[in-house]
Design a protein around this motif. Sequence first.
Motif, short mmCIF file in Angstrom:
data_model
loop_
_atom_site.label_atom_id
_atom_site.label_comp_id
_atom_site.label_asym_id
_atom_site.label_seq_id
_atom_site.Cartn_x
_atom_site.Cartn_y
_atom_site.Cartn_z
N ASP A 285 20.96 62.85 91.43
CA ASP A 285 20.60 63.01 92.83
C ASP A 285 20.14 64.44 93.09
OD1 ASP A 285 21.13 61.34 95.54
OD2 ASP A 285 21.40 63.49 95.91
N GLU A 286 19.24 64.59 94.03
CA GLU A 286 18.73 65.93 94.37
C GLU A 286 19.80 66.83 94.98
OE1 GLU A 286 15.25 65.41 96.74
OE2 GLU A 286 14.19 64.38 95.14
N CYS A 287 20.78 66.23 95.64
CA CYS A 287 21.88 67.00 96.22
C CYS A 287 22.91 67.32 95.14
CB CYS A 287 22.53 66.20 97.36
SG CYS A 287 23.96 67.02 98.09
N ASP A 288 23.12 68.59 94.88
CA ASP A 288 24.04 69.01 93.82
C ASP A 288 25.46 68.52 94.04
OD1 ASP A 288 22.01 70.29 92.44
OD2 ASP A 288 22.43 72.25 93.35
N LYS A 289 25.89 68.45 95.29
CA LYS A 289 27.26 68.00 95.58
C LYS A 289 27.44 66.52 95.22
CE LYS A 289 28.24 71.42 99.10
NZ LYS A 289 28.62 71.71 100.47
#
Length: 141
Positions: free
Chosen positions: A7-11
């Motif tokens: 996913d593009e969101c690191d979290k």
Amino acid sequence: MTTLYVDECDKVASLCEYCLEHIAHKHKNLFFSHFVELFFFLNESSDHPQYNKFPSEGHVSSGLADGDSFGAEEDTGMSSNQEKRLLIYQLMARSLTEQQKFQLKCRLMADILGVYIKEERPLSPAFDAIMSDVFKMLVMK
């Protein structure tokens, strides 16, 4: 869930990695048992006589098939989706023992390469992507 690892969101990606590693620790053979099918799921292919044979109703797209992105990365020659698929394969392979890695390579050759050679199946764009992924996995340590 495996697709959230890229996913593009690191979290989101970090949480997914933690969850997948936790699952792999608790269920030692889970990733090994489903590794080959993952090639067909991530490439959205049902060309194999055995793998990725889910009912079309409620089918979930991985969003990582090569037709889902545009262009190739200039430095690697791979599409961004192929790079994401390889990251997922590498994550799953980290949980395998050396014996399972060897057995996986044998299964990839027999279940994917062997079937297409024996049955002389016509090549499709999805199968080209699967073959590329398989060859990249076979040369990984």
